[in-house]
Design a protein around this motif. Structure first.
Motif, short mmCIF file in Angstrom:
data_model
loop_
_atom_site.label_atom_id
_atom_site.label_comp_id
_atom_site.label_asym_id
_atom_site.label_seq_id
_atom_site.Cartn_x
_atom_site.Cartn_y
_atom_site.Cartn_z
N PRO A 125 -50.66 41.81 2.01
CA PRO A 125 -50.18 42.43 0.77
C PRO A 125 -50.01 41.45 -0.40
CG PRO A 125 -48.94 43.24 2.65
CD PRO A 125 -49.76 42.11 3.15
N PHE A 126 -49.99 40.15 -0.11
CA PHE A 126 -49.80 39.16 -1.17
C PHE A 126 -51.12 38.69 -1.79
CE2 PHE A 126 -46.01 38.96 1.38
CZ PHE A 126 -45.00 38.88 0.43
N ARG A 127 -52.24 39.05 -1.18
CA ARG A 127 -53.54 38.52 -1.60
C ARG A 127 -54.18 39.39 -2.68
NH1 ARG A 127 -58.88 39.36 -0.43
NH2 ARG A 127 -58.42 41.00 1.09
N ALA A 128 -54.57 38.75 -3.78
CA ALA A 128 -55.35 39.45 -4.80
C ALA A 128 -56.75 39.70 -4.25
CB ALA A 128 -55.42 38.62 -6.08
N ALA A 129 -57.36 40.78 -4.67
CA ALA A 129 -58.72 41.10 -4.23
C ALA A 129 -59.69 40.01 -4.66
CB ALA A 129 -59.16 42.45 -4.81
N LEU A 130 -60.70 39.76 -3.85
CA LEU A 130 -61.73 38.79 -4.20
C LEU A 130 -62.55 39.29 -5.38
CD1 LEU A 130 -63.23 37.75 -0.72
CD2 LEU A 130 -61.50 36.56 -2.06
N SER A 131 -62.95 38.35 -6.21
CA SER A 131 -63.88 38.70 -7.28
C SER A 131 -65.29 38.76 -6.71
CB SER A 131 -63.83 37.64 -8.38
OG SER A 131 -64.36 36.41 -7.90
N ALA A 156 -56.76 31.99 4.73
CA ALA A 156 -57.50 31.16 3.79
C ALA A 156 -56.94 31.25 2.37
CB ALA A 156 -58.97 31.58 3.79
N PRO A 157 -57.25 30.30 1.51
CA PRO A 157 -56.72 30.28 0.15
C PRO A 157 -56.92 31.61 -0.59
CG PRO A 157 -57.81 28.21 0.61
CD PRO A 157 -58.08 29.10 1.78
N PHE A 158 -55.87 32.02 -1.28
CA PHE A 158 -55.92 33.29 -2.02
C PHE A 158 -55.07 33.18 -3.27
CE2 PHE A 158 -52.43 33.44 1.01
CZ PHE A 158 -51.36 33.97 0.28
N SER A 159 -55.45 33.94 -4.28
CA SER A 159 -54.61 34.11 -5.45
C SER A 159 -53.61 35.21 -5.17
CB SER A 159 -55.46 34.49 -6.67
OG SER A 159 -56.40 33.47 -6.96
N LEU A 160 -52.44 35.12 -5.78
CA LEU A 160 -51.42 36.14 -5.56
C LEU A 160 -51.80 37.46 -6.25
CD1 LEU A 160 -47.99 34.33 -6.03
CD2 LEU A 160 -49.02 35.12 -3.89
N ALA A 161 -51.51 38.56 -5.60
CA ALA A 161 -51.66 39.87 -6.22
C ALA A 161 -50.72 39.95 -7.43
CB ALA A 161 -51.33 40.96 -5.22
N ALA A 162 -51.11 40.75 -8.40
CA ALA A 162 -50.34 40.84 -9.64
C ALA A 162 -48.92 41.37 -9.43
CB ALA A 162 -51.08 41.73 -10.64
#
Length: 231
Positions: free
Chosen positions: A129-135, A64-70
């Motif tokens: 490993p590419f997914r930033a944690a959910l807020s 599912a859609p994700f922001s990239l980890a920093a």
């Protein structure tokens, strides 16, 4: 910017064309299409009932859609997607059928297919490993109190409730259809997609979709053929 790993048939596949015309937008090209008038479903009603899947584009969600980890970049992500696709064999779902999932309609497998479940789980794990944690807001948006125990655990572990044992492959064709319109919608979709149901579906590639800003239409960034599949 958010990224998603979806299954989509190739850009020029007849199913991509048929589904894009039905939804009113092609996620590969950005081209939009007017809804046709049907004797039992007006263009305006079709346009309204396909609004949600139109934004996402024709696809089946794998990750599912994700922001990239920093710690990673788009280039890092794409390098791994390319490598993953090159070593993952293409395969078939034995039969594609029209399904009704709650109040929305989708193209789904005729029966559970373990290679498909394994493929989806492999994608989810490989790209975690590419997914930033959910807020906290992201978690609340999923209404966790309405999820099962396993779905809540998936949300916290993988960022999405419907993975692993809770994964169900579906290529969405409508939003929520009122109960009194369900029979009409089912009949129209059965006719529109009769050329694709009752036969196998080749899982031939993995697509990277992007959403430039929250709420923007999703677009195909790249479509990578799986091993043994034609581009």
């Amino acid at each position: 910017m958010r990224y998603a790993l979806y299954f989509s048939p190739p850009k020029d596949d007849p199913l991509t064309g048929a589904a894009s015309r039905w939804l009113g937008r092609d996620a590969f090209t950005g081209e939009t299409y007017p809804a046709p008038e049907h004797e039992t479903l007006s263009a305006a009603e079709q346009f309204e009932l396909t609004a949600d899947p139109r934004r996402y584009g024709f696809h089946a969600t794998i990750k599912a859609p994700f922001s990239l980890a920093a710690s990673v970049t788009e280039r890092d992500l794409m390098a791994v997607v390319e490598e993953f696709a090159a070593r993952t064999p293409a395969f078939e779902i034995p039969e594609l059928v029209l399904g009704q999932l709650g109040r929305f309609f989708a193209l789904v497998p005729g029966s559970p297919h373990q290679p498909l479940q394994d493929f989806a789980a492999k994608v989810v794990k490989s790209f975690e490993p590419f997914r930033a944690a959910l807020s906290e807001a992201d978690i609340i948006r999923r209404d966790p109190e309405k999820l099962s125990d396993s779905q809540r655990a998936n949300l916290l572990r993988w960022g999405y409730p419907y993975v692993m044992e809770d994964f169900g492959f579906h290529m969405t064709l409508t939003g929520q259809v009122p109960e009194i319109r369900a029979a009409v919608m089912k009949a129209i979709l059965a006719e529109r997609f009769s050329g694709f149901t009752g036969r196998p579906l080749l899982i031939s590639g993995l697509a990277v979709f992007t959403e430039e800003t929250r709420g923007a239409p999703f677009k195909v960034h790249s479509w990578l053929p799986l091993a043994g599949a034609k581009r």
